[in-house]
Design a protein around this motif. Sequence first.
Motif, short mmCIF file in Angstrom:
data_model
loop_
_atom_site.label_atom_id
_atom_site.label_comp_id
_atom_site.label_asym_id
_atom_site.label_seq_id
_atom_site.Cartn_x
_atom_site.Cartn_y
_atom_site.Cartn_z
N ARG A 299 24.71 51.01 48.68
CA ARG A 299 25.03 49.82 47.90
C ARG A 299 23.86 49.55 46.96
NH1 ARG A 299 27.11 44.95 51.52
NH2 ARG A 299 25.85 46.17 52.95
N SER B 208 41.66 40.73 38.12
CA SER B 208 41.15 41.01 39.47
C SER B 208 40.11 39.97 39.88
CB SER B 208 40.51 42.40 39.54
OG SER B 208 41.48 43.39 39.49
N LYS C 286 41.84 36.99 41.09
CA LYS C 286 42.43 37.21 42.42
C LYS C 286 41.37 37.16 43.50
CE LYS C 286 46.05 40.35 41.15
NZ LYS C 286 46.14 41.81 41.08
N MET C 287 40.17 37.57 43.15
CA MET C 287 39.08 37.53 44.13
C MET C 287 38.65 36.09 44.41
SD MET C 287 36.88 40.65 42.56
CE MET C 287 37.41 42.36 42.80
N GLY C 288 39.15 35.19 43.59
CA GLY C 288 38.75 33.80 43.77
C GLY C 288 37.35 33.53 43.26
N ALA C 289 36.80 34.46 42.49
CA ALA C 289 35.45 34.26 41.96
C ALA C 289 35.47 33.14 40.94
CB ALA C 289 34.94 35.56 41.34
N THR D 196 39.00 46.93 38.89
CA THR D 196 38.71 46.10 40.05
C THR D 196 37.25 46.25 40.47
OG1 THR D 196 41.00 46.24 40.74
CG2 THR D 196 39.44 45.54 42.41
N ASP D 197 36.74 47.48 40.39
CA ASP D 197 35.32 47.71 40.66
C ASP D 197 34.44 46.86 39.75
OD1 ASP D 197 34.50 49.47 42.69
OD2 ASP D 197 35.46 51.13 41.66
N ALA E 147 34.52 43.25 40.68
CA ALA E 147 33.66 42.98 41.83
C ALA E 147 32.19 42.93 41.42
CB ALA E 147 33.87 44.05 42.89
N LEU F 101 29.71 39.92 42.08
CA LEU F 101 28.66 40.07 43.10
C LEU F 101 27.33 40.57 42.58
CD1 LEU F 101 30.76 41.75 45.94
CD2 LEU F 101 30.25 39.32 45.66
N GLU G 110 26.64 43.65 42.46
CA GLU G 110 26.33 44.89 43.18
C GLU G 110 27.59 45.73 43.31
OE1 GLU G 110 25.00 43.56 47.09
OE2 GLU G 110 27.00 44.00 47.84
N THR G 111 27.38 47.00 43.62
CA THR G 111 28.50 47.89 43.82
C THR G 111 28.06 49.03 44.72
OG1 THR G 111 30.25 49.14 42.69
CG2 THR G 111 28.04 49.35 41.79
N TRP G 112 28.99 49.91 45.06
CA TRP G 112 28.59 51.04 45.91
C TRP G 112 28.67 52.34 45.13
CZ3 TRP G 112 32.36 54.75 46.74
CH2 TRP G 112 33.69 54.36 46.55
#
Lengths: 163, 419
Positions: free
Chosen positions: B26, B45, B48-51, B142-143, B146, B150, B152-154
Motif C-alpha cells: 500500500r 464511484s 457511491k463510496m460516500g466520500a 474506481t481505483d 478511491a 484516501l 493511497e492505493t495498492w
Amino acid sequence: MNYAGKAHKVGDHIDTDAIIPARFLITTDPVELGSNCFEGLENGWVKRVKPGDILVGGKNFGCGSSREHAPIAILGAGMPVVIAHSFARIFYRNGFNMGLVLLEIGDDIEKISDGDELEVNAKEGAIKNLTTNAEIRSLPVPEFMAEILDRGGLVNYVRDKVS
Amino acid sequence: MAMTLAQKILQKHSSDQVKEAGQIVRARTSMVLANDITAPLSIDSFRKMGAKKVFDREKVALVCDHFTPNKDIDSAEQVKKVREFAKEMDVVHYYEGGNVGVEHALLPELGLVGPGDIVVGADSHTCTYGGLGAFATGMGSTDIAAAMALGETWFKVPETIKVNISGQHDKYITSKDLILHLIGLIGVDGALYRALEFTGPVISDMEVEGRMTMANMAIEAGGKVGLFPADAKTVDYCRSNGFANPEEIYPDEGAVYCREVNIDVTGMAPQIACPHLPDNVKSVDELINIRLDQVVLGSCTNGRISDLRQAAEIIKGHKVHKDVRFIVLPATPKIYEQALDEGLLSIFIKAGAIVGPPTCGPCLGGHMGILAAGEKCLATTNRNFKGRMGSLESEVYLGSPIVAAASAVAGEIIHPARM
Ligand code: SF4
C-alpha cells in the motif's frame, strides 16, 4: 475466505470482450451482467455454473479494456474466485476492487482440469484439488486486500474508511 | 536490499516493507489525476463510496483536455460535471479553457509532479512522469476514486526490465525514435506488468523532455511504468517549474532485473510505427511512397517546446505539400506562448500549417483532424490502433517531430535528410 466448488477452465489470453461483450455494457447490475458472462466465448456458457463454482483461467487472463463490468459479470454469475496462470494488470486491480478473489499460480495451472472439485483458502493462498489430491500454493492474499475482499470490494472498503 | 527505481519509490511512500516483485504494498499518492473523459466515472464511484472530501485539495488534478474546447453537447455536459465537482471539493488544480493543456505535458510544467513521487491517473499515459523519476501509472475509474478519497492505493511490486542505450546517433534521431525502436524490439506486451528502467550514456545525455516522450510510451509495450533516474538535469527542470525540493534518485547498485535489453543507436535511421500497432516498427528508409493526407504535430508524446523547435527548424522556408493538412497543436498554453515568442508559430503558419489550441483533439480521434476512409496520417502521437484517429479504414503512422515536418513538406513519409 474459504471457498469450494467445481472448476470451470478457460484458455489463455481471455480478454474482457470474451468475458462480457460490449453489447451487454448497458447495465452495471451484477445479476444481469452475470447472466451473460462469457457470452463472448460461447453461447450460454454460463449455464454450466453453480453458485460457488471456481473459474480457472490461463495466461494473461482479463486482457483488453479496463471495463469494470468484467469482474462484476464473473461475480454475478456466481463465481467468487478466479485462479489463473497470470492476470492482465488492469483486470487484476479491477477484480479485487469489485470484490473478486484472484489467485495467480503460474504453471501449476496444469494441475487443474475442467470439472475438478477445488477447495480454496484465499488468505493462505492454498488450493486443494479434491479430484486429484494435488496441493497448490499461490502468494497469499495480503491482509489489507483481504480486508477489501471481506467488505465486498473497494467502494464499500472506502465507504467504511471515510464514514 | 538493493532496489530498482520502482522498488525505491514505492518504499518511500509505503509503511509496508517492500521486498520482492509480485508482493502487494500500500502506498500514499503524491498526485491523483483524471480528465474530462474519465473523471465523470470516478466522480460517480466517489459518491457511491460516500466520500465527502478529496484527501487533499492540492493533490488532485482535474484536466479537461480531451474533447475541449467542448466539441459537442455531451462533452460540454461531461466537463460541466467535472467543473462542478472541482468547485464543490475546492480542488486547486482544475484546468479548463485558457489554462488547460494536454494533461501529461501540463502537470510537469506546472511543477505538480517530480522525482520520487507516486502519481496515479485515470489515463493510461500517466506513465509520462516516469521521465522525471516519478512512479506514475494509469488505473481504472474506481481505483482513482478511491485514491482521491484516501490518498493511497495498492500496487503489486513490478519486476523491472533494464534498458541500456548506448552509441552515437546523428541529428535526425530523437527520443521518439529510440522508444519506437524499443517497442518494435520487445512488442506491445514485452513489458506486460513490468517496469521499464532506462539507463546508459544516451539517456544521461538526453534532455528531460525527451525522457518524458520515452516514458510516455512505456504503456505501448504493456509496461506499468517507464522510469528514468532523476539526475541533476531533472532536478534543474523540476526546480525551474516550481516543484518543491526535487531530489536526485538512482537505482541501487546490485538491484535485481528480470531482463536487460541493450540498444546501440549507432547508424540508426528514424523509426516509424506502421498501422495498426505501435510495435509494427520499420526504419523510415523501408517506407517507400507512403502518400499522406494529414500530419499531426502535438500530443502528450511530442507537443512540447523542444518538439516544436525541431520541427520548425526543418520546415523553415519550405511549404507544406498541397495535398497535406499539417496540424500543429502546442501541448500547453505556456508552450504556445513560448512558440509564439520564439517565432515558431509564424514559421509554421508561413509554411501553410494549421496551428490549433492545446488539446488532445485528433490524437484519440476526438476532433480537430479526423481521418476519412482511406486517408493516411503521420502523427507524433503514441497510438496507431485501427480507427484511432477516425475511420476504421484510415491509417496512422507514428514518428518523430522531425520526420513529421519533413513529411508534411514532401507529401509522403521521408527521411528528413532527403528533404
Ligand atoms: S494527447 Fe493523446 S495520448 Fe495524450 S492524453 Fe491526450 S488523448 Fe491521451
